[in-house]
Write a protein that holds these residues in place. Structure first.
Motif, PDB file in Angstrom:
ATOM      1  N   GLU A 155      -0.802 -17.234   4.804  1.00  0.00           N
ATOM      2  CA  GLU A 155      -1.153 -16.673   3.524  1.00  0.00           C
ATOM      3  C   GLU A 155      -2.598 -16.716   2.934  1.00  0.00           C
ATOM      4  OE1 GLU A 155      -0.005 -19.213   0.164  1.00  0.00           O
ATOM      5  OE2 GLU A 155       1.668 -17.755   0.103  1.00  0.00           O
ATOM      6  N   GLU A 215      -3.759  -7.987  -7.330  1.00  0.00           N
ATOM      7  CA  GLU A 215      -3.014  -6.741  -7.453  1.00  0.00           C
ATOM      8  C   GLU A 215      -2.688  -6.248  -5.725  1.00  0.00           C
ATOM      9  OE1 GLU A 215      -4.885  -3.538  -9.947  1.00  0.00           O
ATOM     10  OE2 GLU A 215      -4.011  -4.857 -11.759  1.00  0.00           O
ATOM     11  N   LEU A 216      -4.046  -6.303  -5.131  1.00  0.00           N
ATOM     12  CA  LEU A 216      -3.781  -6.100  -3.283  1.00  0.00           C
ATOM     13  C   LEU A 216      -2.300  -7.096  -3.004  1.00  0.00           C
ATOM     14  CD1 LEU A 216      -7.021  -5.845  -2.391  1.00  0.00           C
ATOM     15  CD2 LEU A 216      -5.987  -3.778  -2.725  1.00  0.00           C
ATOM     16  N   LEU A 217      -2.055  -8.174  -3.037  1.00  0.00           N
ATOM     17  CA  LEU A 217      -1.559  -9.126  -2.621  1.00  0.00           C
ATOM     18  C   LEU A 217       0.070  -8.849  -2.570  1.00  0.00           C
ATOM     19  CD1 LEU A 217      -3.972 -12.384  -2.951  1.00  0.00           C
ATOM     20  CD2 LEU A 217      -3.079 -11.058  -0.641  1.00  0.00           C
ATOM     21  N   GLY A 218      -0.006  -7.687  -4.165  1.00  0.00           N
ATOM     22  CA  GLY A 218       1.148  -7.890  -4.539  1.00  0.00           C
ATOM     23  C   GLY A 218       2.752  -9.182  -5.384  1.00  0.00           C
ATOM     24  N   ILE A 219       1.254  -9.839  -6.357  1.00  0.00           N
ATOM     25  CA  ILE A 219       1.559 -11.174  -6.917  1.00  0.00           C
ATOM     26  C   ILE A 219       0.571 -11.556  -8.069  1.00  0.00           C
ATOM     27  CG2 ILE A 219       1.671 -12.668  -4.458  1.00  0.00           C
ATOM     28  CD1 ILE A 219      -0.527 -13.918  -4.659  1.00  0.00           C
ATOM     29  N   SER A 220       1.282 -11.949  -8.983  1.00  0.00           N
ATOM     30  CA  SER A 220       0.443 -12.456 -10.790  1.00  0.00           C
ATOM     31  C   SER A 220      -0.119 -13.196 -10.636  1.00  0.00           C
ATOM     32  CB  SER A 220       1.538 -13.111 -11.387  1.00  0.00           C
ATOM     33  OG  SER A 220       1.951 -14.650 -10.658  1.00  0.00           O
ATOM     34  N   LYS A 242      -7.827  -7.678  -9.415  1.00  0.00           N
ATOM     35  CA  LYS A 242      -7.546  -7.059  -8.071  1.00  0.00           C
ATOM     36  C   LYS A 242      -6.700  -7.768  -7.401  1.00  0.00           C
ATOM     37  CE  LYS A 242     -10.843  -4.053 -10.205  1.00  0.00           C
ATOM     38  NZ  LYS A 242     -11.961  -2.756 -10.406  1.00  0.00           N
TER      39      LYS A 242
END
Length: 461
Positions: free
Chosen positions: A423, A443-448, A440
């Motif tokens: 992680e 967003e790439l990681l798909g988390i807030s 950004k």
């Protein structure tokens, strides 16, 4: 010239005190009671108080107690018409810095004022020196001879003597706080407070109080009046670390302070004027955030009067040997280890790394190597065994980590199946690919962004 508040219920005595204070070269402000004195303190910064002992209602000793409970750190001289040992002892025990009997003569009062102000100045200077010693103990020093770091240091030298706001831009771990302190130490404010606030670390519900302070009863748990960072930094420097994480509504209030030099405490209504030099830092492209509406453009322009880019470690690789050796020697001294140097192959490996965590990551890695090494010379295995991205069995100069070109496009090297390590590695890659832009990267990681911030602020992050 200091601002001195005199408190006396007799108008003739108060007028005389004001005249003597002004004649001594200071700015005098008067009050006829303790309640009126507290109102003056709420709207104006005061350096010293001269108060009568006996007054109708609350006394001078009561004022001393109220200063403590309300959170004011202001020296006070007691005046009294009763020249007794008991009065002197009770006043000094209560916290008064001096004791003068009436009738007051000008020369005696002037000496008392100068002594009290000098004592307060020495107290603050000692506090500043203690802070400086602590900073030195924490190895806070800018090292490097590379062109990139020298360019940044030259910009610091030019910006420091001015009153202009400075915006320090750079990735996490590049040492932005060190540069902010260097600006303060090279400025005319060096003898005044250097206060720092981490806008990302303080919970959103408390950041306004941390910046501007609050009045007693402003919210649940506000049991006394508390000065915020702006008041504590008056006449000095305030570092707003990670300014990009500040809420938009607070950005508006901050803009007003920068424009008008005044603000109100949380729960307060009286404007408070301050003289503070602002230094802000961000690990994001703040100009881009401002253009896209994630940060106030007007505030950005106010903060970035002098923008200074702090280079990442990968842009100053020639400094790595100097930094690594300094970190190793300091860690050896701290942990009482016999460390004589770093082996050439280990140093070459250190120079070849990507260092997404920059100087901070290098410092932690070297410190762990010193702690775990049994040899006087730190060899490559000492570092490989402590770094989750290292490959101990590989030759440093030809390892996959040192030669990413040998990997498929977009590939990410994981050295173990440990979830926490994987992680952390993904977060490092995401930040590297977005040039440190947390929004950004999230967003790439798909988390807030909040989740990402929590991961980055974790103790092992």
């Amino acid at each position: 010239m200091a601002t001195i508040l005199y408190v006396d219920d007799e108008p003739a005595v108060g007028q005389l005190l004001g005249h003597m204070i002004e004649r001594a070269g200071h700015h005098a402000v008067g009050a006829s009671s303790v309640h009126e004195a507290l109102k003056v303190l709420a709207r104006e910064r005061v350096d010293l108080i001269v108060s009568d002992h006996q007054m109708p209602g609350l006394t001078g000793l009561d004022l001393l107690e109220l200063l403590k409970t309300e959170g004011y750190d202001i020296p006070l001289i007691i005046l009294t018409g009763y020249a007794s040992i008991e009065h002197a002892v009770s006043a000094i025990k209560a916290g008064a810095v001096d004791y003068i009997t009436k009738p007051v003569d000008g020369p005696h009062l002037e000496i008392a004022l100068e002594q009290a102000l000098k004592f307060e100045s020495l107290k603050r200077e000692n506090a500043a020196l203690r802070d400086e010693v602590m900073q030195l103990r924490q190895n806070q020093q800018i090292l490097g001879d590379s062109p990139a770091i020298q360019k940044a240091l030259n910009e610091v030298a030019m910006a420091a003597p001015t009153r202009a706001s400075v915006l320090l831009l750079g990735e996490s771990g590049t040492g932005k706080e060190l540069f902010a302190r260097a600006i303060h130490e090279q400025s005319e404010r060096r003898s005044q407070p250097f206060i720092k606030i981490n806008c990302a670390a303080i919970p959103e519900g408390l950041i306004e109080s941390a910046l501007f302070g609050h009045e007693k009863g402003a919210f649940t748990g506000a049991i006394k009046r508390v000065e915020g960072a702006f008041e504590r930094a008056n006449r000095g420097t305030l570092l707003l670390d990670e300014i990009s994480e500040m809420r938009l509504d607070l950005q508006a209030k901050l803009l007003r302070v920068l424009q008008e030099g005044e603000f109100e405490r949380v729960g307060g209504e009286t404007p408070i004027k301050v003289d503070v030099r602002i230094i802000a830092t961000s690990n994001r492209a703040l100009a881009e955030d401002a253009a896209e509406g994630r940060f106030r453009q007007d505030l950005y322009f106010r903060l970035s009067v002098i923008p200074i880019h702090i280079p990442p470690l990968r842009e100053r690789r020639s400094d790595i040997p100097l930094l690594a050796m300094r970190f190793a020697m300091r860690a050896a001294q701290e942990y009482k280890k016999d460390i004589q140097g770093i082996a050439p192959d280990a140093m070459e490996w250190l120079r070849a790394q990507a260092w997404p965590g920059n100087v901070r990551e290098l410092q932690h890695l070297v410190e762990r190597a010193v702690v775990l090494s049994r040899d006087p010379v730190l060899t490559f295995p000492a570092f490989a065994g402590t770094d989750r991205r290292a490959t101990p069995v590989a030759v440093p100069a030809t390892s996959a980590a040192a030669n990413p070109a040998t990997l498929p496009d977009g590939a990410i090297v994981l050295d173990s199946l440990d979830i926490a390590s994987a992680e952390q590695r993904l977060i490092e890659v995401a930040l590297a690919r977005t040039n440190g832009n947390r929004t950004k990267a999230a967003e790439l990681l798909g988390i807030s962004i909040r989740t990402l911030r929590t991961r980055l602020n974790a103790p092992d992050a």
